[in-house]
Design a protein around this motif. Structure first.
Motif, PDB file in Angstrom:
ATOM      1  N   GLN A 257       7.923   8.509   0.897  1.00 19.18           N
ATOM      2  CA  GLN A 257       8.289   7.698   2.058  1.00 19.18           C
ATOM      3  C   GLN A 257       7.937   6.232   1.811  1.00 19.18           C
ATOM      4  OE1 GLN A 257       9.191  11.344   2.816  1.00 19.18           O
ATOM      5  NE2 GLN A 257      10.045   9.603   3.905  1.00 19.18           N
ATOM      6  N   THR A 258       8.926   5.365   1.867  1.00 18.05           N
ATOM      7  CA  THR A 258       8.698   3.931   1.623  1.00 18.05           C
ATOM      8  C   THR A 258       8.488   3.160   2.916  1.00 18.05           C
ATOM      9  OG1 THR A 258      11.101   3.572   1.626  1.00 18.05           O
ATOM     10  CG2 THR A 258      10.042   3.967  -0.506  1.00 18.05           C
ATOM     11  N   GLU A 259       8.687   3.813   4.060  1.00 13.18           N
ATOM     12  CA  GLU A 259       8.512   3.150   5.351  1.00 13.18           C
ATOM     13  C   GLU A 259       7.385   3.827   6.122  1.00 13.18           C
ATOM     14  OE1 GLU A 259      12.946   1.569   6.398  1.00 13.18           O
ATOM     15  OE2 GLU A 259      12.583   3.699   6.752  1.00 13.18           O
ATOM     16  N   ASP A 260       6.759   3.065   7.026  1.00 15.99           N
ATOM     17  CA  ASP A 260       5.679   3.638   7.817  1.00 15.99           C
ATOM     18  C   ASP A 260       5.561   2.881   9.130  1.00 15.99           C
ATOM     19  OD1 ASP A 260       3.557   5.298   8.544  1.00 15.99           O
ATOM     20  OD2 ASP A 260       2.607   5.148   6.581  1.00 15.99           O
ATOM     21  N   VAL A 261       4.769   3.445  10.044  1.00 14.78           N
ATOM     22  CA  VAL A 261       4.546   2.796  11.344  1.00 14.78           C
ATOM     23  C   VAL A 261       3.092   2.393  11.515  1.00 14.78           C
ATOM     24  CG1 VAL A 261       6.470   3.979  12.467  1.00 14.78           C
ATOM     25  CG2 VAL A 261       4.190   5.046  12.466  1.00 14.78           C
ATOM     26  N   ILE A 262       2.305   2.463  10.441  1.00  8.77           N
ATOM     27  CA  ILE A 262       0.917   2.021  10.500  1.00  8.77           C
ATOM     28  C   ILE A 262       0.761   0.741   9.680  1.00  8.77           C
ATOM     29  CG2 ILE A 262      -0.005   4.316  10.938  1.00  8.77           C
ATOM     30  CD1 ILE A 262      -0.758   4.529   7.987  1.00  8.77           C
ATOM     31  N   THR A 263      -0.263  -0.016  10.021  1.00  4.54           N
ATOM     32  CA  THR A 263      -0.429  -1.348   9.422  1.00  4.54           C
ATOM     33  C   THR A 263      -0.863  -1.289   7.967  1.00  4.54           C
ATOM     34  OG1 THR A 263      -2.704  -1.432  10.285  1.00  4.54           O
ATOM     35  CG2 THR A 263      -0.958  -2.446  11.629  1.00  4.54           C
ATOM     36  N   ARG A 264      -1.530  -0.230   7.585  1.00  6.25           N
ATOM     37  CA  ARG A 264      -2.025  -0.119   6.205  1.00  6.25           C
ATOM     38  C   ARG A 264      -1.710   1.274   5.677  1.00  6.25           C
ATOM     39  NH1 ARG A 264      -8.317  -1.070   4.199  1.00  6.25           N
ATOM     40  NH2 ARG A 264      -7.930  -0.741   1.965  1.00  6.25           N
ATOM     41  N   ARG A 265      -0.894   1.336   4.632  1.00  6.16           N
ATOM     42  CA  ARG A 265      -0.520   2.625   4.067  1.00  6.16           C
ATOM     43  C   ARG A 265      -1.726   3.310   3.431  1.00  6.16           C
ATOM     44  NH1 ARG A 265       4.603   4.343   3.146  1.00  6.16           N
ATOM     45  NH2 ARG A 265       3.931   5.500   1.304  1.00  6.16           N
ATOM     46  N   HIS A 266      -1.695   4.633   3.469  1.00  8.34           N
ATOM     47  CA  HIS A 266      -2.724   5.415   2.791  1.00  8.34           C
ATOM     48  C   HIS A 266      -2.567   5.255   1.278  1.00  8.34           C
ATOM     49  CE1 HIS A 266      -3.787   7.432   6.542  1.00  8.34           C
ATOM     50  NE2 HIS A 266      -2.504   7.654   6.752  1.00  8.34           N
ATOM     51  N   GLU A 267      -3.684   5.248   0.580  1.00 10.49           N
ATOM     52  CA  GLU A 267      -3.663   5.097  -0.877  1.00 10.49           C
ATOM     53  C   GLU A 267      -4.315   6.303  -1.538  1.00 10.49           C
ATOM     54  OE1 GLU A 267      -5.228   1.434  -2.300  1.00 10.49           O
ATOM     55  OE2 GLU A 267      -4.105   0.202  -0.864  1.00 10.49           O
ATOM     56  N   PHE A 268      -3.548   6.995  -2.368  1.00  9.14           N
ATOM     57  CA  PHE A 268      -4.088   8.102  -3.144  1.00  9.14           C
ATOM     58  C   PHE A 268      -4.818   7.547  -4.365  1.00  9.14           C
ATOM     59  CE2 PHE A 268      -0.465   9.932  -0.926  1.00  9.14           C
ATOM     60  CZ  PHE A 268      -0.975  11.130  -0.454  1.00  9.14           C
ATOM     61  N   ARG A 269      -6.016   8.007  -4.568  1.00  8.47           N
ATOM     62  CA  ARG A 269      -6.796   7.634  -5.746  1.00  8.47           C
ATOM     63  C   ARG A 269      -7.274   8.915  -6.415  1.00  8.47           C
ATOM     64  NH1 ARG A 269      -7.708   2.234  -5.588  1.00  8.47           N
ATOM     65  NH2 ARG A 269      -7.576   1.186  -3.548  1.00  8.47           N
ATOM     66  N   GLY A 270      -6.848   9.098  -7.674  1.00 11.33           N
ATOM     67  CA  GLY A 270      -7.167  10.353  -8.343  1.00 11.33           C
ATOM     68  C   GLY A 270      -6.577  11.552  -7.646  1.00 11.33           C
ATOM     69  N   GLY A 271      -5.423  11.351  -6.964  1.00  8.09           N
ATOM     70  CA  GLY A 271      -4.789  12.436  -6.245  1.00  8.09           C
ATOM     71  C   GLY A 271      -5.487  12.803  -4.948  1.00  8.09           C
TER      72      GLY A 271
END
Length: 432
Positions: free
Chosen positions: A361-375
């Motif tokens: 998903q390239t779009e979102d409704v939150i101000t800061r996207r979640h970031e996966f680190r090490g899965g």
């Protein structure tokens, strides 16, 4: 009865949106260029707002509106009243059937299941508001976290390079229609997100082609957990053959055959664990499946089960009966991913990495996207869910929904496939 002003609901806002979705293939067809979601905001007398998210198809919207109208005057802490209230005020959804849901690939769709999916979004919004009012994260309201990070799995799809007729937003992932394409996709997931396990959406090509893709993944990523999910597209005989051929590399095989009875036949003929998000999606479906030992892993989805607290109850039942548990995913935004992460953090017996469509998903409704680190995703300790609505993005995605002529407001993967193949009809199962 005295009500706390910071807990008393005064307003509920529903915002249906259309979000971009890549041309991901499954046994029913292909994802549409845009898919509907519903954003729920619950506001208290003192101005605290909690947010939730669920499916946005038409059959969910009317019961959601009816429940929204009934909530003012209730407290966000009165979570046990949500299902009874919904049953009281919501008319049964009009568009339900005994067929497999052609969009979510959930299994048999019923009015009760639709209502639970509606309630799930309201429960998350109430928990978010309650957490903000009390200064506690949602995981604390669920009993407290048992882990600081939650593992997620790379969700691999056969896919086209772009949607038919150039519809939708373009991306740079390219096509993945053979083992080489699937492995290349997996390498990018590892490179960009650090995932250490993989799930391939199957049921698209004949089983031998998908066996070859899983074998290619096993060769490229030796020792990493692999799953294959054909969404019930195979016969019992085909399921057993695939289980035999891939039993040495698969962590589990997800919904190879449709119905509990067929899954039980497969389970009786293989030592490979079977997982499901299709034949066990409500508490009422548990006794038959567990008694027949049809599944060894239940993939929870809080949208299906009626919320985060029911997800914990499901996990407790699975623990009691020695059945594994993890989490299913559908096309979702950051609110739902935050909710998934909070409840996953509280489940002691989370045996496998959770699914997530989020990287697609390239779009979102939150101000800061979640970031996966090490899965993995870190579990937020901020009050509530720990996310904030991006009003500009929300309005833009809602405007897209308003501007649509109705053709995309209901997810229908078979309809989307007919843009490329006019004669396409969703295959009956078993497909192979």
């Amino acid at each position: 009865m005295t009500h706390r002003r910071d807990l008393t609901i005064t307003d509920v806002r529903l915002t249906p949106v259309l979000i971009s979705d890549p041309p991901l293939l499954n046994t029913q067809g292909v994802h549409q260029p845009f898919t509907p979601r519903l954003i729920i905001e619950v506001t208290t007398e003192t101005g605290i707002t909690g947010v939730g998210e669920t499916y946005g198809d038409a059959r969910y919207l009317e019961p959601a509106r009816q429940l929204a109208d009934a909530l003012p005057g209730c407290e966000v802490s009165d979570l046990n009243n949500l299902v009874p209230l919904a049953g009281l005020v919501c008319a049964p959804p009009q568009e339900t059937s005994d067929a497999v849901d052609a969009g979510g690939l959930r299994g048999v769709q019923t009015a009760d299941k639709v209502l639970l999916s509606v309630v799930s979004g309201f429960e998350v919004a109430c928990l978010d508001a309650l957490g903000k009012a009390l200064g506690l994260p949602v995981h604390a309201l669920l009993g407290g976290k048992v882990r600081d990070t939650v593992d997620y799995s790379a969700y691999l799809f056969y896919r086209w390079a772009e949607h038919p007729d150039g519809q939708g937003l373009k991306d740079d992932w390219g096509a993945a229609l053979d083992p080489e394409g699937v492995v290349a996709q997996a390498r990018r997931f590892v490179r960009e997100y650090g995932f250490t396990s993989f799930k391939l959406k199957g049921g698209v090509f004949p089983p031998d082609e998908e066996i070859a893709a899983v074998r290619a993944l096993a060769a490229a990523f030796p020792g990493m957990p692999l799953r294959l999910d054909p969404n019930g597209a195979w016969s019992v005989e085909t399921s057993l053959r695939v289980a035999d051929e891939l039993g040495d590399v698969l962590e589990y095989l997800e919904d190879p055959a449709s119905t509990t009875a067929r899954m039980a036949e497969v389970a009786a003929g293989t030592d490979l664990p079977l997982a499901t998000n299709m034949c066990v999606t409500t508490f009422e479906e548990i006794p038959e499946a567990f008694a027949q030992e049809a599944v060894q892993v239940v993939l929870s989805d809080h949208h299906y089960w009626g919320g985060l607290r029911n997800t914990r109850e499901l996990a407790a039942l699975c623990r009691t009966f020695g059945v594994g548990v993890s989490m299913h995913s559908n096309t979702h935004l950051g609110i739902s991913l935050a909710a998934m992460t909070h409840v996953a953090a509280t489940v002691p017996n989370l045996h496998h990495a959770c699914d997530s469509h989020y990287p697609w998903q390239t779009e979102d409704v939150i101000t800061r996207r979640h970031e996966f680190r090490g899965g993995r995703l870190a579990v937020s300790d901020a009050p509530g869910l720990g996310v904030e609505l991006d009003r500009t993005a929300l309005e833009a995605l809602h405007r897209r929904w308003l501007d649509d002529d109705g053709g995309l407001r209901d997810r229908d993967d078979a309809k989307a496939m007919r843009r490329a193949e006019p004669g396409w009809v969703s295959p009956s199962v078993p497909r192979w």
